[in-house]
Design a protein around this motif. Structure first.
Motif, PDB file in Angstrom:
ATOM      1  N   PHE A 317       0.865  -1.188   0.000  1.00  0.00           N
ATOM      2  CA  PHE A 317       0.000   0.000   0.000  1.00  0.00           C
ATOM      3  C   PHE A 317       0.895   1.229   0.000  1.00  0.00           C
ATOM      4  O   PHE A 317       1.789   1.349   0.841  1.00  0.00           O
ATOM      5  N   THR A 318       0.654   2.132  -0.927  1.00  0.00           N
ATOM      6  CA  THR A 318       1.424   3.374  -0.975  1.00  0.00           C
ATOM      7  C   THR A 318       0.451   4.535  -0.900  1.00  0.00           C
ATOM      8  O   THR A 318      -0.562   4.531  -1.617  1.00  0.00           O
ATOM      9  N   THR A 319       0.750   5.505  -0.067  1.00  0.00           N
ATOM     10  CA  THR A 319      -0.179   6.639   0.060  1.00  0.00           C
ATOM     11  C   THR A 319      -0.209   7.411  -1.259  1.00  0.00           C
ATOM     12  O   THR A 319       0.833   7.670  -1.859  1.00  0.00           O
ATOM     13  N   LYS A 320      -1.392   7.803  -1.692  1.00  0.00           N
ATOM     14  CA  LYS A 320      -1.511   8.487  -2.994  1.00  0.00           C
ATOM     15  C   LYS A 320      -0.961   9.912  -2.922  1.00  0.00           C
ATOM     16  O   LYS A 320      -0.462  10.434  -3.898  1.00  0.00           O
ATOM     17  N   ILE A 325       4.205   6.862   5.719  1.00  0.00           N
ATOM     18  CA  ILE A 325       3.515   5.815   6.478  1.00  0.00           C
ATOM     19  C   ILE A 325       3.913   5.995   7.948  1.00  0.00           C
ATOM     20  O   ILE A 325       5.054   5.717   8.338  1.00  0.00           O
ATOM     21  N   ASN A 329      -1.752   6.538   9.509  1.00  0.00           N
ATOM     22  CA  ASN A 329      -2.246   5.697   8.413  1.00  0.00           C
ATOM     23  C   ASN A 329      -2.044   4.210   8.675  1.00  0.00           C
ATOM     24  O   ASN A 329      -2.759   3.378   8.156  1.00  0.00           O
ATOM     25  N   ILE A 333      -4.873   1.589   8.045  1.00  0.00           N
ATOM     26  CA  ILE A 333      -4.693   0.357   7.254  1.00  0.00           C
ATOM     27  C   ILE A 333      -5.166  -0.860   8.057  1.00  0.00           C
ATOM     28  O   ILE A 333      -5.898  -1.718   7.565  1.00  0.00           O
ATOM     29  N   ASP A 353       5.666   3.106   1.733  1.00  0.00           N
ATOM     30  CA  ASP A 353       5.000   1.817   1.455  1.00  0.00           C
ATOM     31  C   ASP A 353       4.742   1.039   2.726  1.00  0.00           C
ATOM     32  O   ASP A 353       5.560   1.066   3.650  1.00  0.00           O
ATOM     33  N   PHE A 372      -9.207  -0.198  -0.357  1.00  0.00           N
ATOM     34  CA  PHE A 372      -8.126   0.763  -0.134  1.00  0.00           C
ATOM     35  C   PHE A 372      -8.012   1.836  -1.212  1.00  0.00           C
ATOM     36  O   PHE A 372      -7.242   2.774  -1.070  1.00  0.00           O
ATOM     37  N   THR A 375      -7.570   5.913  -0.926  1.00  0.00           N
ATOM     38  CA  THR A 375      -6.409   6.597  -0.341  1.00  0.00           C
ATOM     39  C   THR A 375      -5.061   6.020  -0.754  1.00  0.00           C
ATOM     40  O   THR A 375      -4.038   6.692  -0.638  1.00  0.00           O
ATOM     41  N   TYR A 376      -5.039   4.781  -1.197  1.00  0.00           N
ATOM     42  CA  TYR A 376      -3.744   4.115  -1.428  1.00  0.00           C
ATOM     43  C   TYR A 376      -3.665   3.531  -2.844  1.00  0.00           C
ATOM     44  O   TYR A 376      -4.666   3.089  -3.399  1.00  0.00           O
ATOM     45  N   GLU A 377      -2.444   3.541  -3.365  1.00  0.00           N
ATOM     46  CA  GLU A 377      -2.140   2.696  -4.532  1.00  0.00           C
ATOM     47  C   GLU A 377      -1.880   1.303  -3.976  1.00  0.00           C
ATOM     48  O   GLU A 377      -1.078   1.170  -3.050  1.00  0.00           O
TER      49      GLU A 377
END
Ligand code: ASP
Length: 424
Positions: A317-320, A325, A329, A333, A353, A372, A375-377
């Motif tokens: 998960f990567t923050t957009k 992190i 967050n 998650i 990540d 997800f 908010t996340y890639e």
């Protein structure tokens, strides 16, 4: 007093039950608390039965019921050559109730119904084993864990009320040992304060052995298995496994935490708390040494242990918005993951990540992407394996990583964990 636990494989057919009786004969005159699991694969079948009941699929329900019935009647037929034994009526009774149960209104709570039905596997098994032991001339009686192990009403994962359980077991089991040498009871099951059946979680019979041992201050627990003891790896994934002679409670908990499946993880705590040693021995070779799990850590480092988890899926998960992190967050998650009941096998984070490893067969990747995406890639990689090595060295690392690409690696002084994929 000693506690013995015989799992499903050790009572899977008539010869297996005879073998249990022979093993008990080796301990003639000793006080033995014998915990038995459901016979063979009965628990799996009863699980399907509950499902069929909730699917309102009478045909499947009755077919499964017939199957479980025939299985038990076959065992009875081989063990008791004449039909006058009371055990036949006891067994018929259980199945009669199960047949009728289909027509009763279904409760809303699936887990409640699961526990009322699935617990019957252990009931049948313990009744049959007790009857056979008596028939063989053992000094034995049957004890009912549904009256002795008190849990809350967290069905399918009952949590033990230790004070009440200690009181119930203390007042019933200890006095009964003045009358008989062997008491047979069910693993895996307990009861709520209202008297409903509960179960302690799959494979929970080992834990039951730990509970009884704690409550009667047993001198030891022995888990009888179809392996010679605790091995340093699962022979399914590894050649030349080595039997561990003696390991500490701490090491056993670590191994089961990482996924070694020999002992149910909850079993160790009550034993450690009272310093009761746990033996893992072969029911095929009962005189052999087996493994002992006890307080001393002296031997823990002697043999490296390997735990494999196959078919893993790694999510990242990567923050957009490029935010780090951090605690906020991370808790977001975890909250989202709790919604899909994700059980994390390994996790790691960097500045942007966060990665988690899950069992592929327990998740739906689309569901996670959906959950997800605001908010996340999210990226994922499947077809992975996780290997954990306790007491690793260069040689063991080289051995497990041969022909593998390593995607992620975590090491402490005692433990190395590697996520890997087969090289193509
Ligand atoms: N019969 C239960 C199961 O298969 C409990 C046990 O065997 O430990 O999960």
């Amino acid at each position: 007093m000693k506690v013995f636990k015989f799992g499903g494989a050790s009572v899977k057919d008539p010869n297996a039950v005879r073998n249990v009786s022979n093993i008990l004969s080796l301990f003639g005159g000793q006080k033995l608390m014998v915990i038995v699991s459901a016979m063979g694969k009965t628990t799996n079948k009863l699980e399907l039965l509950v499902k069929a009941s909730f699917d309102r699929d009478r045909k499947i329900y009755m077919a499964l019921l017939d199957d479980v019935y025939d299985f038990h009647i076959h065992i009875l037929g081989e063990l008791f050559l004449e039909k006058h034994f009371a055990i036949y009526n006891q067994v018929e009774d259980v199945f009669e109730k199960l047949r009728d149960r289909y027509n009763e209104p279904l409760p809303d709570n699936y887990s409640f119904e699961y526990d009322q039905i699935v617990s019957l596997g252990e009931l049948l098994s313990s009744q049959i084993v007790t009857a056979f032991l008596l028939e063989q001339g053992h000094s034995a009686s049957w004890a009912d864990s549904r009256k002795l192990i008190r849990t809350n009403n967290n069905y399918q994962e009952g949590e033990v009320d230790w004070n009440k359980t200690e009181e119930l077991i203390g007042s019933n089991i200890i006095s009964q040992f003045k009358q008989v040498d062997i008491q047979v009871t069910q693993g895996f099951i307990g009861h709520t304060p209202e008297g409903f059946n509960t179960t302690l979680g799959r494979e929970g019979s080992d834990y039951t052995a730990g509970i009884y041992a704690y409550c009667i201050n047993a001198e030891s627990v022995t888990i009888w298995k179809d392996v010679p003891g605790m091995l340093n790896a699962d022979p399914k994934w590894f050649d030349n496994t080595i039997k561990l002679e003696s390991i500490s409670f701490k090491e056993a908990i670590e191994l089961s935490y990482y996924g070694a499946s020999v002992i149910h993880p909850k079993t160790i705590k009550p034993l450690q708390n009272k310093g009761i040693p746990l033996y893992v021995k072969s029911f095929l070779n009962p005189e052999a040494e087996g493994t002992v799990i006890q307080a001393s850590t002296t031997n823990d480092h002697l043999v490296p242990s390997f735990i494999f988890k196959m078919d893993q899926i790694l999510f990242s998960f990567t923050t957009k918005d490029f935010s780090f992190i951090v605690e906020e967050n991370l808790s977001d998650i975890f909250n989202r993951l709790a919604k899909v009941n994700a059980k994390i096998n390994l996790m790691q984070n960097s500045a942007l990540d966060f990665s988690i490893l899950l069992d592929r067969n327990k998740v739906n990747p689309d569901e996670i992407l959906e959950l997800f995406k605001d908010t996340y890639e999210v990226r994922y990689n499947e077809g992975l394996e996780l290997v954990t090595i306790r007491h690793y060295d260069d040689e063991t690392l080289a051995r497990v990583t041969e022909n593998k690409n390593i995607l992620l690696e975590q090491k402490t002084r005692q433990t190395a964990r590697l996520i890997m994929k087969e090289k193509v």
